[in-house]
Design a protein around this motif. Sequence first.
Motif, PDB file in Angstrom:
ATOM      1  N   GLY A  39       0.741  -1.228  -0.092  1.00 38.89           N
ATOM      2  CA  GLY A  39       0.135   0.175   0.072  1.00 38.89           C
ATOM      3  C   GLY A  39       0.750   1.074   0.030  1.00 38.89           C
ATOM      4  O   GLY A  39       1.182   1.638  -1.100  1.00 38.89           O
ATOM      5  N   GLU A  40       1.123   1.956   1.115  1.00 41.98           N
ATOM      6  CA  GLU A  40       1.588   3.110   1.204  1.00 41.98           C
ATOM      7  C   GLU A  40       3.111   3.260   1.493  1.00 41.98           C
ATOM      8  O   GLU A  40       3.638   4.463   1.301  1.00 41.98           O
ATOM      9  CB  GLU A  40       1.092   3.692   2.544  1.00 41.98           C
ATOM     10  N   PHE A  41       3.841   2.138   1.355  1.00 45.86           N
ATOM     11  CA  PHE A  41       5.244   2.137   1.831  1.00 45.86           C
ATOM     12  C   PHE A  41       6.449   1.693   0.598  1.00 45.86           C
ATOM     13  O   PHE A  41       5.718   1.116  -0.050  1.00 45.86           O
ATOM     14  CB  PHE A  41       5.373   1.397   3.181  1.00 45.86           C
ATOM     15  N   PRO A  42       7.301   2.215   0.881  1.00 47.05           N
ATOM     16  CA  PRO A  42       8.241   1.725  -0.296  1.00 47.05           C
ATOM     17  C   PRO A  42       8.910   0.266  -0.080  1.00 47.05           C
ATOM     18  O   PRO A  42       8.542  -0.254   0.960  1.00 47.05           O
ATOM     19  CB  PRO A  42       9.661   2.865  -0.385  1.00 47.05           C
ATOM     20  N   TYR A  43       9.616  -0.016  -1.033  1.00 47.57           N
ATOM     21  CA  TYR A  43      10.269  -1.372  -1.172  1.00 47.57           C
ATOM     22  C   TYR A  43       9.173  -2.580  -0.836  1.00 47.57           C
ATOM     23  O   TYR A  43       9.411  -3.552   0.276  1.00 47.57           O
ATOM     24  CB  TYR A  43      11.215  -1.416   0.076  1.00 47.57           C
ATOM     25  N   PRO A  44       8.194  -2.729  -1.744  1.00 47.05           N
ATOM     26  CA  PRO A  44       7.053  -3.685  -1.769  1.00 47.05           C
ATOM     27  C   PRO A  44       7.615  -4.928  -1.750  1.00 47.05           C
ATOM     28  O   PRO A  44       7.173  -6.050  -1.139  1.00 47.05           O
ATOM     29  CB  PRO A  44       6.043  -3.297  -2.675  1.00 47.05           C
ATOM     30  N   GLN A  45       8.943  -5.273  -2.387  1.00 45.83           N
ATOM     31  CA  GLN A  45       9.344  -6.562  -2.622  1.00 45.83           C
ATOM     32  C   GLN A  45       9.892  -7.127  -1.241  1.00 45.83           C
ATOM     33  O   GLN A  45       9.923  -8.388  -1.081  1.00 45.83           O
ATOM     34  CB  GLN A  45      10.470  -6.599  -3.493  1.00 45.83           C
ATOM     35  N   LYS A  46      10.465  -6.182  -0.347  1.00 43.73           N
ATOM     36  CA  LYS A  46      10.743  -6.705   1.135  1.00 43.73           C
ATOM     37  C   LYS A  46       9.666  -7.569   1.741  1.00 43.73           C
ATOM     38  O   LYS A  46       9.707  -8.580   2.448  1.00 43.73           O
ATOM     39  CB  LYS A  46      11.111  -5.613   1.946  1.00 43.73           C
ATOM     40  N   THR A  47       8.339  -6.788   1.630  1.00 44.48           N
ATOM     41  CA  THR A  47       7.049  -7.525   2.166  1.00 44.48           C
ATOM     42  C   THR A  47       6.838  -8.812   1.534  1.00 44.48           C
ATOM     43  O   THR A  47       6.548  -9.915   2.161  1.00 44.48           O
ATOM     44  CB  THR A  47       5.941  -6.623   2.126  1.00 44.48           C
ATOM     45  N   MET A  48       7.017  -8.853   0.094  1.00 44.18           N
ATOM     46  CA  MET A  48       6.655  -9.953  -0.571  1.00 44.18           C
ATOM     47  C   MET A  48       7.672 -11.256  -0.323  1.00 44.18           C
ATOM     48  O   MET A  48       7.330 -12.422  -0.086  1.00 44.18           O
ATOM     49  CB  MET A  48       6.696  -9.872  -1.909  1.00 44.18           C
ATOM     50  N   GLU A  49       8.851 -10.554  -0.144  1.00 44.06           N
ATOM     51  CA  GLU A  49       9.991 -11.910   0.429  1.00 44.06           C
ATOM     52  C   GLU A  49       9.713 -12.312   1.794  1.00 44.06           C
ATOM     53  O   GLU A  49       9.533 -13.626   2.088  1.00 44.06           O
ATOM     54  CB  GLU A  49      11.326 -11.096   0.508  1.00 44.06           C
ATOM     55  N   ILE A  50       9.134 -11.517   2.689  1.00 38.08           N
ATOM     56  CA  ILE A  50       8.727 -12.145   3.939  1.00 38.08           C
ATOM     57  C   ILE A  50       7.590 -13.022   3.832  1.00 38.08           C
ATOM     58  O   ILE A  50       7.623 -14.117   4.517  1.00 38.08           O
ATOM     59  CB  ILE A  50       8.427 -10.820   4.772  1.00 38.08           C
ATOM     60  N   LEU A  51       6.727 -12.689   3.081  1.00 30.78           N
ATOM     61  CA  LEU A  51       5.345 -13.464   2.771  1.00 30.78           C
ATOM     62  C   LEU A  51       5.682 -14.964   2.050  1.00 30.78           C
ATOM     63  O   LEU A  51       5.355 -15.815   2.785  1.00 30.78           O
ATOM     64  CB  LEU A  51       4.378 -12.933   2.004  1.00 30.78           C
ATOM     65  N   GLU A  52       6.615 -14.870   1.221  1.00 30.78           N
ATOM     66  CA  GLU A  52       6.931 -16.023   0.724  1.00 30.78           C
ATOM     67  C   GLU A  52       7.896 -16.953   1.564  1.00 30.78           C
ATOM     68  O   GLU A  52       7.530 -18.172   1.664  1.00 30.78           O
ATOM     69  CB  GLU A  52       8.261 -15.738  -0.697  1.00 30.78           C
ATOM     70  N   GLN A  53       8.718 -16.347   2.536  1.00 34.81           N
ATOM     71  CA  GLN A  53       9.258 -16.933   3.472  1.00 34.81           C
ATOM     72  C   GLN A  53       8.337 -17.767   4.574  1.00 34.81           C
ATOM     73  O   GLN A  53       8.504 -18.907   5.079  1.00 34.81           O
ATOM     74  CB  GLN A  53      10.195 -16.131   4.181  1.00 34.81           C
ATOM     75  N   MET A  54       7.238 -17.056   5.023  1.00 34.13           N
ATOM     76  CA  MET A  54       6.427 -17.463   5.876  1.00 34.13           C
ATOM     77  C   MET A  54       5.574 -18.706   5.100  1.00 34.13           C
ATOM     78  O   MET A  54       5.230 -19.718   5.640  1.00 34.13           O
ATOM     79  CB  MET A  54       5.375 -16.442   6.276  1.00 34.13           C
ATOM     80  N   ARG A  55       5.201 -18.632   3.954  1.00 37.67           N
ATOM     81  CA  ARG A  55       4.693 -19.625   3.206  1.00 37.67           C
ATOM     82  C   ARG A  55       5.619 -20.954   3.117  1.00 37.67           C
ATOM     83  O   ARG A  55       4.814 -21.932   3.239  1.00 37.67           O
ATOM     84  CB  ARG A  55       4.487 -19.050   1.731  1.00 37.67           C
ATOM     85  N   ARG A  56       6.707 -20.786   2.965  1.00 38.00           N
ATOM     86  CA  ARG A  56       7.603 -22.032   2.953  1.00 38.00           C
ATOM     87  C   ARG A  56       7.862 -22.455   4.448  1.00 38.00           C
ATOM     88  O   ARG A  56       7.738 -23.777   4.673  1.00 38.00           O
ATOM     89  CB  ARG A  56       8.991 -21.621   2.476  1.00 38.00           C
ATOM     90  N   GLN A  57       7.872 -21.632   5.482  1.00 34.66           N
ATOM     91  CA  GLN A  57       8.370 -22.251   6.976  1.00 34.66           C
ATOM     92  C   GLN A  57       7.090 -22.626   7.770  1.00 34.66           C
ATOM     93  O   GLN A  57       7.241 -23.423   8.919  1.00 34.66           O
ATOM     94  CB  GLN A  57       9.130 -21.300   7.708  1.00 34.66           C
ATOM     95  N   LYS A  93       0.822   2.952  -8.515  1.00 31.52           N
ATOM     96  CA  LYS A  93       1.654   2.642  -9.739  1.00 31.52           C
ATOM     97  C   LYS A  93       3.219   2.168  -9.305  1.00 31.52           C
ATOM     98  O   LYS A  93       3.408   1.060 -10.121  1.00 31.52           O
ATOM     99  CB  LYS A  93       1.814   3.780 -10.497  1.00 31.52           C
ATOM    100  N   HIS A  94       3.582   2.568  -8.157  1.00 32.55           N
ATOM    101  CA  HIS A  94       5.022   2.035  -7.920  1.00 32.55           C
ATOM    102  C   HIS A  94       4.684   0.419  -7.518  1.00 32.55           C
ATOM    103  O   HIS A  94       5.609  -0.247  -7.811  1.00 32.55           O
ATOM    104  CB  HIS A  94       5.421   3.017  -6.614  1.00 32.55           C
ATOM    105  N   ASN A  95       3.953   0.160  -6.438  1.00 31.32           N
ATOM    106  CA  ASN A  95       3.475  -0.967  -6.058  1.00 31.32           C
ATOM    107  C   ASN A  95       3.284  -2.088  -7.482  1.00 31.32           C
ATOM    108  O   ASN A  95       3.847  -3.265  -7.497  1.00 31.32           O
ATOM    109  CB  ASN A  95       2.285  -1.377  -5.091  1.00 31.32           C
ATOM    110  N   TYR A  96       2.694  -1.577  -8.378  1.00 27.63           N
ATOM    111  CA  TYR A  96       2.178  -2.444  -9.452  1.00 27.63           C
ATOM    112  C   TYR A  96       3.251  -2.764 -10.042  1.00 27.63           C
ATOM    113  O   TYR A  96       3.704  -3.809 -10.625  1.00 27.63           O
ATOM    114  CB  TYR A  96       1.101  -1.639 -10.370  1.00 27.63           C
TER     115      TYR A  96
END
Length: 282
Positions: A39-57, A93-96
């Motif tokens: 949503g409102e914050f920079p570096y969206p891929q950092k959030t996505m990386e954490i979500l992917e790690q959670m999904r694996r573990q 647009k940045h997130n997309y």
Amino acid sequence: MKIAVLSDIHGNYVAFESCLEHALANGVTMFCFLGDYLGEFPYPQKTMEILEQMRRQYRCVFLRGNKEDYWINRKNDTNCEWKNGNHSVYNMKHNYECLTADQIDLFASFPISARLQYEGCAPVLLCHGAPQDNKRKLRPEDAGTNEAVDQCEERYIVCGHTHVQQVIREDEKVVLNAGAVGVPLHSTKAQYLILEPDGREWKYEFASVAYDRERVIRELHESGLWEKTPYWCRITANLLRVGAPAHGTVLHEVVRVNDHQDPWYNIGDSYWEEVLKAFGIE
């Protein structure tokens, strides 16, 4: 078994990490995510990386919030109305642009509600907004909430979307709002919910976690996001520091002051300046 329910991260990965650390320290072994991951914050891929790690573990449930629909609709609609909007929607647009096609397709695969059943406990219905509509808000003393809850057979309904931690009781049913990890209202701490089976029923605990909010605000500047979408970032920083007003509240007032002359994604700077000044947002 303890289950953490997290909603409305909005890309605030610093708050997200703090909530996960707190949950694991308190014996949580399963995680339910109710949507609005970015949503409102920079570096969206950092959030996505954490979500992917959670999904694996860990054992996880993922739902789709209304924010995910923005990215999904943009991918599927080349004439998306906000894609050529001004700087007030730059963060969208940045997130997309930071998301991959596979990540957007993953969002599209998430349901808007899911039933959680555990060891003979009463089932829990998880949703982002309302079980039938991820844009709808479940609020206390609201006829729409009564209507939405009446359609559910589950006694416990757990949601997010309003960014307010609360319990709503409708007859025999209990609606638990997990609050918001990234941009809570009426709080300056990151929020989530802990569920724990207790015989046939569920015990619940609202968690509020302190984190380095000033670091997040610095990153709004350092990333260049503040320069590219200044009004939205000013609202975000103010919300992190004092807990109000919500972005939607400010936007609705901007639209009102503009007298609906322009589409919401292209309203001019003078209207934003007038409204932010009225709210006392620097």
